[in-house]
Design an enzyme around this catalytic site. Structure first.
Site, mmCIF file in Angstrom:
data_model
loop_
_atom_site.group_PDB
_atom_site.id
_atom_site.type_symbol
_atom_site.label_atom_id
_atom_site.label_comp_id
_atom_site.label_asym_id
_atom_site.label_seq_id
_atom_site.Cartn_x
_atom_site.Cartn_y
_atom_site.Cartn_z
ATOM 1 N N ALA A 104 87.594 99.289 72.540
ATOM 2 C CA ALA A 104 88.624 100.296 72.779
ATOM 3 C C ALA A 104 88.241 101.188 73.944
ATOM 4 O O ALA A 104 87.057 101.366 74.264
ATOM 5 C CB ALA A 104 88.841 101.142 71.525
ATOM 6 N N PHE B 119 84.320 105.198 74.885
ATOM 7 C CA PHE B 119 84.433 103.744 74.979
ATOM 8 C C PHE B 119 83.790 103.103 73.754
ATOM 9 O O PHE B 119 82.696 103.493 73.343
ATOM 10 C CB PHE B 119 83.729 103.214 76.230
ATOM 11 C CG PHE B 119 84.442 103.520 77.526
ATOM 12 C CD1 PHE B 119 85.647 104.205 77.548
ATOM 13 C CD2 PHE B 119 83.892 103.120 78.736
ATOM 14 C CE1 PHE B 119 86.301 104.489 78.740
ATOM 15 C CE2 PHE B 119 84.533 103.391 79.937
ATOM 16 C CZ PHE B 119 85.739 104.080 79.943
ATOM 17 N N GLU B 120 84.465 102.127 73.196
ATOM 18 C CA GLU B 120 83.918 101.288 72.123
ATOM 19 C C GLU B 120 83.734 99.896 72.721
ATOM 20 O O GLU B 120 84.709 99.232 73.071
ATOM 21 C CB GLU B 120 84.876 101.242 70.932
ATOM 22 C CG GLU B 120 85.127 102.590 70.271
ATOM 23 C CD GLU B 120 84.104 102.912 69.198
ATOM 24 O OE1 GLU B 120 83.255 102.029 68.903
ATOM 25 O OE2 GLU B 120 84.141 104.033 68.648
ATOM 26 N N ILE B 121 82.482 99.451 72.851
ATOM 27 C CA ILE B 121 82.218 98.282 73.687
ATOM 28 C C ILE B 121 82.053 96.974 72.916
ATOM 29 O O ILE B 121 82.032 95.906 73.526
ATOM 30 C CB ILE B 121 80.969 98.519 74.562
ATOM 31 C CG1 ILE B 121 79.710 98.663 73.703
ATOM 32 C CG2 ILE B 121 81.165 99.744 75.450
ATOM 33 C CD1 ILE B 121 78.416 98.698 74.508
#
Length: 430
Positions: free
Chosen positions: A233, A302-304
């Site tokens: 995300a 940020f969700e990586i």
């Protein structure tokens, strides 16, 4: 008699066989763990990762500097390593440059984020390179940029994970660092889980958030990114509201995120506000503080990476790639995404725009002021200043009463002058 003896012998043999069957079954469960352990071939230990980063800085003193900031209260201490990149060390404090602040490893169980920090620093120092990026292009992109990287914000929590508590996201004394900031702090949703989201006893009660706030305010970045894992995300404010901010800055943030999603996330990433996208509101987060208080023009979370096939107890697999191919892909894709930010960011924001923010926008509440002042004094003088925390609420109350009394006295004084003026005017003969 012989038949009875045979039957008795048969029953004995049956009962004798039962314990051995039970033991074998138990042993088979013990040899098959229900969770995935840390892959030591892929992931550095916390000590090794920090040492690798310091060695990297030592090899490139012309571009990189490192400092370790320590803080503590009530017997709990923490330290945060901060690396600063600037093509010329003499210009590190140059406020005319575009400034970017990146934080990794805020939650202990998200090991992949700190590995990404190491990869980005390796590329910045030109020991590694992104595919299809040459040195000339890299230097041109970074000429007017200063980047501060916090590779492991939650070192104490990371130590707990390495000791075997693979689901731990909080710091060393059980506080979620991404709920310990002051914007909308302490509010709890219906599904509040104290194990996951303990906000602490007060905003900035934790040394880690005190350090990060000090870094953010002094550095005054144009872009902030808080890097996590658990899903894929690209989030912008707000986390505590089910909407994004209004106006042109919000539109610019969304355009940049859409570019990253198309080019690097291959359109897999969710885009929008954290509060409106993940299905729950989060209160007291770092990104909301950066946006509302520090006034960072572009504030992101940020969700990586995330594995939605993992069970709830299989935290390492849920938050971190466990095979070499996926591990490499995640680091390559997201490293490239950050260098796109380094390239496009300065074109999205006027480097002097933060200086144009009015002084009114920089005002903070009385609570915010006293929290910051007392926390700072306590860090400086140690336990001798902890007594101030006991009287913090009383100080706030007295200060409010003082302000209220001052306003009332001023009002009474002005009213008296007004009445006196009318009496003088009426006494003058017409």
């Amino acid at each position: 008699m012989g038949g009875s003896f045979l039957l008795f012998s048969y029953l004995l043999s049956v009962f004798a066989s039962l314990p051995s069957f039970t033991v074998v079954k138990a042993d088979s469960d013990l040899t098959r763990p229900s969770f995935t352990p840390i892959n030591r071939d892929l992931y550095h230990s916390s000590d090794d990762l920090i040492e690798q980063i310091k060695s990297l800085v030592h090899r490139h003193p012309d571009k990189l500097t490192v400092e370790t900031i320590k803080a503590g209260n009530k017997g709990y201490t923490s330290e945060i390593t901060v690396v600063t990149y600037c093509q010329s060390r003499k210009e590190t404090d140059d406020k005319s440059k575009f400034r970017i602040l990146l934080s990794f490893g805020q939650h202990g169980r998200e090991l992949i984020t700190s590995e990404l920090a190491l990869r980005i620093l390796s590329i910045l120092s030109e020991e590694q390179f992104l595919p299809k990026m040459d040195r000339a292009s890299l230097n041109g992109t970074l000429e007017n940029v200063v980047i501060k990287v916090v590779p492991m914000e939650n070192l104490n929590g990371r130590k707990l994970v390495e000791a075997g508590n693979l689901c731990e996201r909080r710091n060393g004394r059980g506080v979620d660092l991404n709920r310990n900031w002051s914007v909308d702090w302490g509010k709890k949703e219906k599904d509040y889980d104290p194990y996951e989201e303990n906000p602490g006893i007060a905003p900035f009660s934790e040394p880690e958030t005190q350090i990060m706030r000090k870094i953010a305010i002094s550095f005054d970045p144009h872009i902030w990114v808080n890097v996590h894992s658990g899903m894929e995300a690209l989030f912008m404010p707000y986390d505590h509201k089910n909407r994004t901010p209004d106006g042109l800055p919000s539109q610019r943030m969304r355009l940049l995120l859409e570019e990253l999603n198309n080019v690097h996330c291959h359109k897999r990433c969710m885009i929008g506000s954290g509060g409106g996208s993940v299905g729950y509101l989060a209160h007291g987060t770092a990104t909301d503080y950066m946006h509302d208080v520090v006034r960072v023009p572009m504030s992101f979370t940020f969700e990586i990476y995330g594995d939605n096939t993992a069970t709830l107890k299989d935290c390492f697999k849920m938050f971190n790639p466990v095979d070499h191919t996926t591990f490499k892909r995640v680091l390559n894709d997201w490293s490239a995404a950050f260098f796109t930010i380094f390239k496009l960011g300065p074109h999205q924001i006027d480097v002097h725009s933060k200086a144009a923010v009015s002084s009114m926008d920089k005002w903070v509440s009385i609570d915010e002021y006293f929290d910051g002042y007392l926390m700072g004094r306590r860090n400086r003088y140690g336990k001798k200043m902890e007594v101030l925390e006991v009287g913090m609420q009383e100080i706030r109350t007295y200060f409010r009463l003082f302000l209220l009394s001052s306003v009332l006295l001023l009002f009474m004084f002005c009213s008296r002058i007004s009445k006196t003026g009318r009496q003088i005017v009426s006494a003058i003969p017409i």
